[in-house]
Design an enzyme around this catalytic site. Structure first.
Site, PDB file in Angstrom:
ATOM      1  CD  GLU A 104      -5.839  11.096  16.578  1.00  0.00           C
ATOM      2  OE1 GLU A 104      -5.452   9.929  16.761  1.00  0.00           O
ATOM      3  OE2 GLU A 104      -6.867  11.382  15.938  1.00  0.00           O
TER       4      GLU A 104
ATOM      5  CB  CYS B 224     -11.449  10.933  13.473  1.00  0.00           C
ATOM      6  SG  CYS B 224     -12.896  10.931  12.437  1.00  0.00           S
TER       7      CYS B 224
ATOM      8  CE  LYS C  56     -12.756  -5.535  18.383  1.00  0.00           C
ATOM      9  NZ  LYS C  56     -12.732  -4.591  19.540  1.00  0.00           N
TER      10      LYS C  56
ATOM     11  CG  PHE D  13     -13.241   5.350  22.348  1.00  0.00           C
ATOM     12  CD1 PHE D  13     -13.914   6.452  22.864  1.00  0.00           C
ATOM     13  CD2 PHE D  13     -11.913   5.524  21.955  1.00  0.00           C
ATOM     14  CE1 PHE D  13     -13.275   7.696  22.980  1.00  0.00           C
ATOM     15  CE2 PHE D  13     -11.284   6.752  22.058  1.00  0.00           C
ATOM     16  CZ  PHE D  13     -11.966   7.837  22.575  1.00  0.00           C
TER      17      PHE D  13
ATOM     18  CD  GLU E 173     -11.166  -3.148  23.342  1.00  0.00           C
ATOM     19  OE1 GLU E 173     -11.721  -2.733  22.310  1.00  0.00           O
ATOM     20  OE2 GLU E 173      -9.957  -3.454  23.384  1.00  0.00           O
ATOM     21  NE  ARG E 174     -10.445   2.601  25.046  1.00  0.00           N
ATOM     22  CZ  ARG E 174      -9.565   1.671  25.392  1.00  0.00           C
ATOM     23  NH1 ARG E 174      -9.869   0.799  26.338  1.00  0.00           N
ATOM     24  NH2 ARG E 174      -8.386   1.609  24.822  1.00  0.00           N
TER      25      ARG E 174
ATOM     26  CB  SER F 290      -5.133   4.672  16.788  1.00  0.00           C
ATOM     27  OG  SER F 290      -4.990   3.314  17.093  1.00  0.00           O
TER      28      SER F 290
END
Ligand code: NAD
Length: 498
Positions: free
Chosen positions: A383, A281, A173, A149, A176-177, A226
């Protein structure tokens, strides 16, 4: 309510699985769209479409493929404001930061415009009597990207730019957020002249991801997200014989040597630690001042800066950062702050109670700063992915080098110093993939490659730059003999050119 389906075969198609997810606008906390979650059947239909379109695209000469990317770059410039606004609304980052998200993606597409050159092979003339050896890079076929996201424009472009330039068909893909921008990018690629079926966006969750991992016609998967999911994607994709790169989470340290310019170091820490609410990240989440004196001088300047961070809605271009992506993300990050206090770290700035006036339902929290964090604490090991910076005091350079080297993550690291020898030694020895010397967020530019080490990256090739082209192509090597050929008879000894 806006309904987001899929983009398959050059068309928007509604979802048919009956499953949807809410897409939020983090700055207000409202649901602004519903996104369809694809079933395995829908994913399979997209792959079939891509597979049918791919051979003709791979056979299109690379200059023509590059021209599509050139046109795409132009179209994104035309629609920049609209894209940045939508990105900020779905993600939460501020509009200027959203523009940067788009820009860092475009730079990889610019690099991929050089594909005629990048795909050139090698040639050895006269490797033996009448023998030539040459190699060529060929597209893999249908390949996929599964993206997080936090960079909904940049990371999809890092994946599909090189992959499509190489002659592959691509299944994206996205998260979805915030799926809105990836859908617009796919529309623009079509408008730029990309044949239908070469870039497909399949929205979804675990079901569509598993469909990608198991699909026999998908040759390679580029994943970013993640660590736990990266490892899962790597293991399952590889078990199915696919090429997989899986980039995961991070805990990026910034070492502040006693001779560093503290004003510069504090500026760097504020931007790299709290920009985009720490949801990068490559965000710096650990500051390591070397020596007690450096720690005191750093904190004296840092604390007031953290206290005066300006938090605002995503559309406020003057804000330092906006809301986090979801309510759950805010709860998770605040949970880590609670944990840090229990673990014995000293909370110098507490942003947990922050409320954004006029946006009370938005997903906001203020910047937090911990001092006296130690390497055994969970807030150091894990994290957090929020606006929380931990100060770990190191007695000397060797301890400062040891911390990022021994941490399980190895994405990025920075050192602030005026001493070239210390910087050189650090860059050479630290066990981390990307190093900044007086640069807080050392994200390599498009013509170098991006990738973390240890549990920040699974697989052996980095993203973008020359590695991006290697990842999305395979090498074929031809050994050819013309003059006498095999007329001399069979040879049962392994051929040598001696
Ligand atoms: P995430 O792992 O939750 O999601 C990433 C993708 O995986 C999404 O497309 C999601 O739909 C899918 N996914 C989620 N759960 C899944 C499951 N159980 N099975 C299959 N697929 C699943 O990550 P996120 O929260 O979107 O992104 C933030 C994370 O990404 C952070 O850890 C951050 O450090 C990392 N990240 C890493 C890099 C890098 O280059 N190393 C870059 C950006 C972000």
């Amino acid at each position: 309510m806006r309904e987001i389906g899929h983009f398959i075969g050059g068309k928007h198609v509604p979802g048919t699985s009956g499953r949807y997810a809410d897409v939020y606008q983090p700055m207000t906390g409202e649901v602004i769209a519903h996104v369809a979650l694809a079933s395995t059947d829908e994913l399979n239909a997209a792959v079939a479409n891509a597979k049918a379109a791919q051979p003709a695209w791979a056979a299109t000469n690379p200059q023509r493929r590059a021209r599509v990317l050139m046109k795409f770059l132009e179209l994104v410039q035309r629609d920049y404001d609209k894209l940045a606004d939508l990105l900020a609304r779905e993600h939460g980052k501020t509009v200027p930061d959203a523009r940067g998200d788009i820009q860092r993606g475009l730079e990889v597409v610019e690099f991929a415009v050089g594909i005629p050159h990048l795909m050139k092979g090698d040639y050895s003339d006269g490797a033996g009597p009448g023998i030539d050896i040459y190699s060529m890079r060929q597209a893999l076929g249908v390949v996929a990207g599964i993206t997080p996201f936090n960079f909904p424009a940049m990371i999809p472009m890092w994946k599909f730019g090189p992959a499509i330039a190489c002659g592959n068909a691509f299944i994206l893909k996205p998260s979805e957020r915030d799926p809105g921008v990836p859908m617009l990018l796919a529309e623009l690629m079509l408008e730029a002249g990309l044949p239908p079926g070469i870039l497909n966006v399949v929205n979804g969750d675990k079901e569509s991801v598993d469909g990608i991992l198991d699909h026999p016609d998908i040759q390679a998967i580029g994943f970013v997200g993640s660590t736990a999911i990266a490892q899962y994607i790597y293991a399952r994709g590889a078990a199915n014989g696919k090429r997989v790169q899986g980039f995961g989470g991070a805990k990026n340290h910034m070492i502040i040597m006693p001779d560093a310019d503290m004003d510069q170091a504090v500026d760097a820490l504020i931007g790299a630690g709290y920009g985009s609410a720490g949801e990068r990240c490559m965000a710096i989440s650990v500051a390591v001042p070397v020596g007690e004196d450096a720690a005191e001088r750093l904190l004296e300047k840092l604390v007031p800066r953290v206290e005066s961070l300006k938090i605002g809605p995503s559309t406020d271009g003057s804000a330092d950062f906006g809301p986090l992506v979801t309510r759950e993300a805010v709860e998770r990050v605040k949970g880590y702050v609670d944990l840090g206090i229990k673990e014995g770290a000293k909370l110098l700035v507490d942003g947990r109670g922050f409320k954004m006036q006029g946006y009370e339902n938005g997903f906001y929290m203020g910047g937090c700063l911990f001092d006296h964090v130690t390497a055994d604490m969970r807030i150091y090991k894990e994290e957090i992915f929020g606006p929380v910076l931990s100060v770990v005091r190191a007695p000397d350079y060797h301890e400062a080098l040891r911390l990022p080297t021994e941490h399980e993550y190895g994405n990025g690291v920075a050192i602030y110093t005026r001493d070239g020898d210390a910087a050189r030694d650090f860059a050479s020895k630290v066990n981390v993939g990307m190093v900044g010397i007086n640069v807080p967020i050392p994200v390599p530019l498009a013509y170098h490659t991006f990738g973390g080490w240890k549990r920040s990256g699974f697989g052996d090739l980095n993203q973008h730059g020359p590695d991006g082209v290697r990842f999305y192509t395979k090498t074929k090597t031809v050994t050819s003999r013309w003059p006498s050929g095999i007329k001399d008879g069979a040879d049962f000894v392994i051929p040598t050119m001696g």
